[in-house]
Design an enzyme around this catalytic site. Structure first.
Site, PDB file in Angstrom:
ATOM      1  N   LYS A 159       0.843  -1.181   0.000  1.00 17.45           N
ATOM      2  CA  LYS A 159       0.000   0.000   0.000  1.00 17.45           C
ATOM      3  C   LYS A 159       0.880   1.232   0.000  1.00 17.45           C
ATOM      4  O   LYS A 159       2.009   1.129   0.510  1.00 17.45           O
ATOM      5  CB  LYS A 159      -0.968   0.034   1.186  1.00 17.45           C
ATOM      6  CG  LYS A 159      -0.405  -0.198   2.594  1.00 17.45           C
ATOM      7  CD  LYS A 159       0.656   0.623   3.215  1.00 17.45           C
ATOM      8  CE  LYS A 159       0.643   2.063   3.474  1.00 17.45           C
ATOM      9  NZ  LYS A 159       1.844   2.585   4.173  1.00 17.45           N
ATOM     10  N   TYR A 247      -4.610   3.912   5.954  1.00 17.42           N
ATOM     11  CA  TYR A 247      -5.158   2.877   6.843  1.00 17.42           C
ATOM     12  C   TYR A 247      -6.558   3.291   7.317  1.00 17.42           C
ATOM     13  O   TYR A 247      -7.441   2.454   7.485  1.00 17.42           O
ATOM     14  CB  TYR A 247      -4.270   2.682   8.075  1.00 17.42           C
ATOM     15  CG  TYR A 247      -2.917   2.087   7.771  1.00 17.42           C
ATOM     16  CD1 TYR A 247      -2.771   0.720   7.562  1.00 17.42           C
ATOM     17  CD2 TYR A 247      -1.781   2.887   7.707  1.00 17.42           C
ATOM     18  CE1 TYR A 247      -1.527   0.169   7.284  1.00 17.42           C
ATOM     19  CE2 TYR A 247      -0.541   2.346   7.432  1.00 17.42           C
ATOM     20  CZ  TYR A 247      -0.419   0.993   7.219  1.00 17.42           C
ATOM     21  OH  TYR A 247       0.812   0.446   6.948  1.00 17.42           O
TER      22      TYR A 247
HETATM   23  P1  NDP Z   1      12.300   2.059   2.658  1.00 17.48           P
HETATM   24  O1  NDP Z   1      12.759   3.397   2.212  1.00 17.48           O
HETATM   25  O2  NDP Z   1      12.816   1.551   3.946  1.00 17.48           O
HETATM   26  O3  NDP Z   1      12.615   0.967   1.540  1.00 17.48           O
HETATM   27  C1  NDP Z   1      12.378   1.169   0.177  1.00 17.48           C
HETATM   28  C2  NDP Z   1      13.410   0.404  -0.641  1.00 17.48           C
HETATM   29  O4  NDP Z   1      13.088   0.583  -2.010  1.00 17.48           O
HETATM   30  C3  NDP Z   1      14.839   0.920  -0.508  1.00 17.48           C
HETATM   31  O5  NDP Z   1      15.509   0.355   0.591  1.00 17.48           O
HETATM   32  C4  NDP Z   1      15.469   0.496  -1.814  1.00 17.48           C
HETATM   33  O6  NDP Z   1      15.811  -0.885  -1.727  1.00 17.48           O
HETATM   34  C5  NDP Z   1      14.283   0.548  -2.788  1.00 17.48           C
HETATM   35  N1  NDP Z   1      14.328   1.719  -3.681  1.00 17.48           N
HETATM   36  C6  NDP Z   1      14.376   1.633  -5.036  1.00 17.48           C
HETATM   37  N2  NDP Z   1      14.400   2.858  -5.575  1.00 17.48           N
HETATM   38  C7  NDP Z   1      14.381   3.743  -4.554  1.00 17.48           C
HETATM   39  C8  NDP Z   1      14.399   5.160  -4.488  1.00 17.48           C
HETATM   40  N3  NDP Z   1      14.429   5.921  -5.592  1.00 17.48           N
HETATM   41  N4  NDP Z   1      14.390   5.744  -3.277  1.00 17.48           N
HETATM   42  C9  NDP Z   1      14.342   5.001  -2.149  1.00 17.48           C
HETATM   43  N5  NDP Z   1      14.309   3.648  -2.155  1.00 17.48           N
HETATM   44  C10 NDP Z   1      14.337   3.013  -3.347  1.00 17.48           C
HETATM   45  O7  NDP Z   1      10.708   2.117   2.656  1.00 17.48           O
HETATM   46  P2  NDP Z   1       9.690   1.176   3.437  1.00 17.48           P
HETATM   47  O8  NDP Z   1      10.203  -0.195   3.465  1.00 17.48           O
HETATM   48  O9  NDP Z   1       9.314   1.808   4.711  1.00 17.48           O
HETATM   49  O10 NDP Z   1       8.392   1.299   2.470  1.00 17.48           O
HETATM   50  C11 NDP Z   1       8.337   0.653   1.222  1.00 17.48           C
HETATM   51  C12 NDP Z   1       6.880   0.445   0.802  1.00 17.48           C
HETATM   52  O11 NDP Z   1       6.243  -0.385   1.759  1.00 17.48           O
HETATM   53  C13 NDP Z   1       6.042   1.727   0.742  1.00 17.48           C
HETATM   54  O12 NDP Z   1       5.137   1.639  -0.322  1.00 17.48           O
HETATM   55  C14 NDP Z   1       5.279   1.729   2.058  1.00 17.48           C
HETATM   56  O13 NDP Z   1       4.045   2.419   1.984  1.00 17.48           O
HETATM   57  C15 NDP Z   1       5.070   0.256   2.282  1.00 17.48           C
HETATM   58  N6  NDP Z   1       4.960  -0.078   3.707  1.00 17.48           N
HETATM   59  C16 NDP Z   1       3.902  -0.824   4.116  1.00 17.48           C
HETATM   60  C17 NDP Z   1       3.761  -1.167   5.427  1.00 17.48           C
HETATM   61  C18 NDP Z   1       2.606  -1.988   5.881  1.00 17.48           C
HETATM   62  O14 NDP Z   1       2.409  -2.121   7.082  1.00 17.48           O
HETATM   63  N7  NDP Z   1       1.826  -2.565   4.989  1.00 17.48           N
HETATM   64  C19 NDP Z   1       4.735  -0.746   6.425  1.00 17.48           C
HETATM   65  C20 NDP Z   1       5.840   0.014   5.886  1.00 17.48           C
HETATM   66  C21 NDP Z   1       5.942   0.325   4.568  1.00 17.48           C
HETATM   67  P3  NDP Z   1      17.206  -1.445  -2.353  1.00 17.48           P
HETATM   68  O15 NDP Z   1      18.295  -0.733  -1.622  1.00 17.48           O
HETATM   69  O16 NDP Z   1      17.141  -2.903  -2.096  1.00 17.48           O
HETATM   70  O17 NDP Z   1      17.175  -1.107  -3.829  1.00 17.48           O
END
Ligand code: NDP
Length: 409
Positions: A159, A247
């Protein structure tokens, strides 16, 4: 959450123990992005998964490739594979090869199943990967989903499904063309406390619902890379509403079992330059044909809350915390009598919500179960979020009487 880290503090400790056992302690990212209420002391932590569960006989493992190894993927989703019955971690997609190799070696993913964003499309040639789970910044969801469908894979997507209604439609169309499943990561369908609340409400025990209120807030850390993209419109599509308020939007629709016919919203002005591109505080009201109202707000600068208030004809109820990773709590109050349902471990036998969510897609495909979180469901939330933004910008109510989207889907 940036979701909800505080009330999952014991859980994150458990996860950390699990990761330590798996040899990837250094990969636990930050403290959880969003904090909420600490669980009551009397609640024991959930047991740590000690070993991978054996698959039921005759079932082939359903392989997921995780796309984006950020906080949510590393701290919540990867460890949850340990408690899955059907789903297995089969591949990784990351822009950081070193991190990907470290995760792969900790979880036993072969090097040939590691992909970058550039060679992602080669996943089509990998029969061990049945689905991809997209856990990237919001604005990247649609393109990666479409690429995955083109590669012949099913898609689980975090989401918010996408940042525009057009992108949601693009994802749904691509799934149809490929005859593959698209599922959105709405955890509420797998959280045992939310499910008990829904059963209680649907059984009529509260009477007719009149008003739902919801607050979804957390203090965003801009020093954290995971906070940085959340305030860039081109990557997030919006601020606290897209990240946390969703949410409330999704939950109000779920609790009331009805879609609103009108939306009014107001956005607070912020002088903080961090919120130059996206909103900090926003507040909305949904008006329903049944006569009910829902009211919600979200913020990136208010201490963590995740709460639903439910005012109904016979009883009032509260979900608080409502959307935590563990230890959510449902309370109903009638006069002097309070009934509390709080601990999934002792009162409700259930897998943890992350593992149950991962297992749902193979269940839908293998056993014909109806999907609980479809692309159409995700798109309806984005449509309503866009109506909230429109109302806040024009300072006028926006009609959302679009007919029954379920029938059109
Ligand atoms: P993070 O920033 O921690 O992780 C995102 C990852 O995406 C990065 O670590 C990187 O992984 C990759 N990435 C690729 N391109 C980019 C970019 N341009 N900028 C930043 N990151 C990039 O985010 P979250 O894990 O907190 O959130 C990710 C998704 O999950 C969102 O859509 C959020 O809404 C959702 N979410 C859902 C939750 C739930 O409870 N359902 C809880 C938390 C988040 P790499 O280094 O491996 O390329």
């Amino acid at each position: 959450m940036s979701d909800n880290d505080t009330h999952q503090q014991p859980a994150s400790q458990i996860r950390r123990r699990f990761l330590q056992a798996a040899g990837v302690a250094g990969l636990v990212l930050g403290k959880s992005a969003s904090a909420q209420t600490t669980p009551p002391d009397h609640l024991a932590p959930r047991p740590s998964p000690q070993s991978i569960r054996p698959l039921p006989e005759g079932r082939r493992p359903f392989g997921y490739a995780i796309v984006g190894l950020g906080k949510y993927a590393i701290n919540q989703i990867l460890p949850a594979f340990g408690e899955c019955q059907h789903a297995r971690l089969a591949g990784l997609v990351s822009g950081d090869p070193q991190k990907a190799r470290k995760v792969a070696s900790a979880y036993g993913v072969p090097e040939k199943n590691i992909y970058s964003y550039d060679n992602f499309d080669d996943i089509r040639n990998n029969p061990e990967i049945d689905a991809v789970y997209i856990i990237l910044p919001n604005a990247l969801h649609a393109d990666f989903a479409v690429r995955a469908f083109r590669a012949g894979k099913h898609v689980m997507c975090e989401k918010p499904m996408a940042t525009s209604v057009e992108d949601c439609q693009r994802m749904i169309d691509a799934a149809r063309r490929a005859s593959k499943q698209l599922m959105i990561g709405y955890r509420c369908h797998f959280d045992p406390i939310t499910q008990r609340a829904i059963q209680t409400i649907r059984a009529g025990k509260l009477g007719k619902l009149r008003v739902v209120t919801t607050e979804n807030t957390d203090v965003l850390s801009i020093d954290d890379p995971s906070g940085q993209w959340r305030v860039k419109r081109s990557l997030s599509g919006g601020g606290s509403l897209m990240d946390l308020g969703i949410y409330g939007v999704n939950g109000a629709r779920y609790l009331l079992n009805e879609d609103p016919i009108e939306v009014s919203a107001i956005r607070a002005e912020s002088s903080n330059p961090v919120f130059h591109e996206v909103e900090d505080i926003i507040s909305w009201t949904f008006r329903y044909r049944s006569g009910a109202l829902a009211h919600g707000n979200s913020s990136f600068t208010a201490a963590a809350t995740s709460r639903f208030g439910i005012q109904a004809e016979k009883l009032s109820g509260t979900l608080n915390p409502a959307t935590g990773y563990y230890n959510n709590r449902f309370e109903t109050v009638a006069g002097e009598e309070t009934h509390v349902l709080s601990d999934p471990m002792f009162q409700i036998p259930a897998l943890n919500q992350f593992s149950a969510q991962l297992d749902h897609l193979p269940d839908v495909l293998g056993c014909g179960k109806p999907s609980l979180a479809t692309g159409e469901e995700g798109m309806q939330d984005i449509r309503l979020i866009q109506a909230i933004y429109q109302s806040a910008a024009t300072r006028r109510p926006v009609s959302t009487d679009w007919g029954d989207w379920r029938r059109k889907a």
